[in-house]
Motif scaffolding. Structure first.
Motif, mmCIF file in Angstrom:
data_model
loop_
_atom_site.group_PDB
_atom_site.id
_atom_site.type_symbol
_atom_site.label_atom_id
_atom_site.label_comp_id
_atom_site.label_asym_id
_atom_site.label_seq_id
_atom_site.Cartn_x
_atom_site.Cartn_y
_atom_site.Cartn_z
ATOM 1 N N VAL A 45 -7.348 1.790 -6.242
ATOM 2 C CA VAL A 45 -6.999 3.195 -6.085
ATOM 3 C C VAL A 45 -8.014 3.847 -5.159
ATOM 4 O O VAL A 45 -9.217 3.781 -5.394
ATOM 5 C CB VAL A 45 -6.975 3.939 -7.437
ATOM 6 C CG1 VAL A 45 -6.547 5.394 -7.239
ATOM 7 C CG2 VAL A 45 -6.057 3.244 -8.430
ATOM 8 N N LEU A 95 3.676 3.731 -10.241
ATOM 9 C CA LEU A 95 3.269 2.784 -9.198
ATOM 10 C C LEU A 95 2.101 1.935 -9.674
ATOM 11 O O LEU A 95 2.035 0.730 -9.392
ATOM 12 C CB LEU A 95 2.912 3.517 -7.909
ATOM 13 C CG LEU A 95 4.037 4.289 -7.210
ATOM 14 C CD1 LEU A 95 3.557 4.800 -5.860
ATOM 15 C CD2 LEU A 95 5.290 3.444 -7.052
ATOM 16 N N ALA A 96 1.172 2.556 -10.396
ATOM 17 C CA ALA A 96 0.052 1.795 -10.947
ATOM 18 C C ALA A 96 0.537 0.777 -11.973
ATOM 19 O O ALA A 96 0.133 -0.397 -11.950
ATOM 20 C CB ALA A 96 -0.964 2.751 -11.587
ATOM 21 N N VAL A 149 0.343 8.463 -1.696
ATOM 22 C CA VAL A 149 0.926 9.529 -2.502
ATOM 23 C C VAL A 149 0.254 10.841 -2.114
ATOM 24 O O VAL A 149 -0.966 10.991 -2.279
ATOM 25 C CB VAL A 149 0.751 9.255 -4.015
ATOM 26 C CG1 VAL A 149 1.388 10.377 -4.829
ATOM 27 C CG2 VAL A 149 1.358 7.901 -4.392
ATOM 28 N N THR A 178 -0.132 1.728 5.725
ATOM 29 C CA THR A 178 0.671 2.128 4.575
ATOM 30 C C THR A 178 2.087 1.566 4.671
ATOM 31 O O THR A 178 2.654 1.486 5.754
ATOM 32 C CB THR A 178 0.733 3.673 4.493
ATOM 33 O OG1 THR A 178 -0.591 4.183 4.326
ATOM 34 C CG2 THR A 178 1.588 4.131 3.331
ATOM 35 N N VAL A 216 1.423 -1.897 -7.806
ATOM 36 C CA VAL A 216 1.273 -1.703 -6.361
ATOM 37 C C VAL A 216 -0.192 -1.946 -6.012
ATOM 38 O O VAL A 216 -1.093 -1.323 -6.575
ATOM 39 C CB VAL A 216 1.719 -0.290 -5.947
ATOM 40 C CG1 VAL A 216 1.445 -0.058 -4.460
ATOM 41 C CG2 VAL A 216 3.197 -0.088 -6.256
ATOM 42 N N ARG A 256 -2.420 -1.396 -3.607
ATOM 43 C CA ARG A 256 -3.314 -0.300 -3.238
ATOM 44 C C ARG A 256 -2.524 0.998 -3.250
ATOM 45 O O ARG A 256 -1.437 1.076 -2.692
ATOM 46 C CB ARG A 256 -3.929 -0.515 -1.862
ATOM 47 C CG ARG A 256 -4.693 0.710 -1.344
ATOM 48 C CD ARG A 256 -5.458 0.432 -0.074
ATOM 49 N NE ARG A 256 -6.614 -0.405 -0.335
ATOM 50 C CZ ARG A 256 -7.604 -0.596 0.542
ATOM 51 N NH1 ARG A 256 -7.567 -0.017 1.732
ATOM 52 N NH2 ARG A 256 -8.618 -1.371 0.238
ATOM 53 N N ILE A 257 -3.087 1.993 -3.913
ATOM 54 C CA ILE A 257 -2.471 3.320 -3.981
ATOM 55 C C ILE A 257 -3.504 4.328 -3.522
ATOM 56 O O ILE A 257 -4.588 4.424 -4.093
ATOM 57 C CB ILE A 257 -1.986 3.652 -5.402
ATOM 58 C CG1 ILE A 257 -1.019 2.583 -5.926
ATOM 59 C CG2 ILE A 257 -1.320 5.034 -5.421
ATOM 60 C CD1 ILE A 257 -0.685 2.718 -7.400
ATOM 61 N N ALA A 297 2.224 8.355 -9.496
ATOM 62 C CA ALA A 297 0.985 7.583 -9.534
ATOM 63 C C ALA A 297 0.957 6.625 -10.718
ATOM 64 O O ALA A 297 0.568 5.452 -10.582
ATOM 65 C CB ALA A 297 -0.215 8.533 -9.591
ATOM 66 N N HIS A 317 0.860 -1.185 0.000
ATOM 67 C CA HIS A 317 0.000 0.000 0.000
ATOM 68 C C HIS A 317 0.892 1.229 0.000
ATOM 69 O O HIS A 317 1.684 1.441 0.920
ATOM 70 C CB HIS A 317 -0.905 -0.002 1.233
ATOM 71 C CG HIS A 317 -1.828 1.180 1.316
ATOM 72 N ND1 HIS A 317 -2.548 1.479 2.450
ATOM 73 C CD2 HIS A 317 -2.159 2.137 0.411
ATOM 74 C CE1 HIS A 317 -3.271 2.558 2.243
ATOM 75 N NE2 HIS A 317 -3.047 2.983 1.003
ATOM 76 N N ALA A 318 0.780 2.042 -1.032
ATOM 77 C CA ALA A 318 1.542 3.279 -1.149
ATOM 78 C C ALA A 318 0.609 4.470 -0.980
ATOM 79 O O ALA A 318 -0.492 4.498 -1.548
ATOM 80 C CB ALA A 318 2.253 3.361 -2.503
#
Length: 260
Positions: free
Chosen positions: A100, A47-48, A33, A119, A52, A54-55, A44, A30-31
């Motif tokens: 997201v 990472l997508a 931003v 996170t 990753v 969950r962002i 974004a 989980h990132a």
């Protein structure tokens, strides 16, 4: 890992330092931003694209026509939308398998206290000192690694502040909150778009390395980028034993393992 996931992430999996184990760590991660503008856009999107799991995006601004010169997660058709919603559309179009989460509000202490326990890494892409210090304080309190970047005119900077390591400084060690910094905005001074993209891309790189367990990170170093000379300089930075934010913070255990 499903066959389509193996195919989607195959170029990362082929890397010895990354591999399936690293991809699985990234996919479970989980990132958070902070900021979905010039720096947050490449963060974004990368990472997508990397999967990753969950962002979470936090930003209280809306897409404006003047943003489109550098904020590549947005489009002309989405002018007027909250930036977090616009960026989320671009991220889901790139990789519909990820989760997201959006918060169309300014990052404050209360929101960060709510978000940080779940996170794995925080990426600070905001544009003001006050928010940077709030984010840094929350990361120190919750023991989360922070990837912080900034860009203005032709210049950018980047570091990782990871106080899980007793030797790593926090943002306040280098930029004390009581210091009298002259704060300038790109709306007044301007910003060269590729510089923002360069720093944001490097932020995504540092965040993915932390999540995948690839070392070393930039912790303990401040990377400076001069877009006019296309040159990088690295400064060693040390933890301030008198820092009002992290001096009494004890390092915490981490589940992130290195492939080195």
């Amino acid at each position: 890992m499903e066959d389509l996931e193996l195919l989607r992430y195959s170029r990362h999996i082929l890397l010895e330092e990354f591999g399936i184990d690293g991809q699985e760590r990234v996919s479970r991660a989980h990132a958070l931003v902070i900021g979905a503008g010039g720096l947050g856009s490449p963060v974004a999107l990368y990472l997508a694209a990397a999967g990753v799991g969950r962002i979470t995006l936090v930003d209280d601004d809306e897409v404006d026509l003047t943003n489109l010169q550098r904020q590549v997660a947005h489009s002309t058709a989405r002018v007027g939308l909250p930036k977090v919603d616009s960026a989320a559309q671009a991220m889901r179009a790139l990789n519909p398998t990820i989760d997201v989460v959006t918060h169309a509000q300014r990052a404050d202490a209360a929101l960060l206290d709510q978000l940080l326990p779940g996170t794995d890494v925080v990426v600070d892409c905001c544009d003001n000192f006050a928010t940077r210090h709030i984010v840094n304080h929350a990361c120190v309190v919750h023991g989360k690694p922070l990837v912080a970047g900034a860009a203005l005119r032709f210049d950018g900077q980047l570091s990782v502040y990871d106080t899980r390591d007793a030797t790593s400084p926090c943002y306040a060690c280098i930029f004390p909150p009581q210091a009298d910094f002259e704060e300038t905005r790109c709306a007044v001074m301007g910003v060269f778009a590729p510089v923002v993209g360069t720093i944001g891309t490097l932020q995504a790189s540092e965040a993915l390395k932390l999540l995948a367990g690839i070392s070393p990170s930039l912790a303990g170093s401040l990377l400076m980028f001069d877009g006019r000379r296309t040159a990088f300089d690295t400064l060693r930075i040390a933890r301030d034993p008198q820092c009002g934010v992290c001096a009494t913070r004890k390092p915490v255990a981490t589940s992130i393992t290195s492939t080195d």
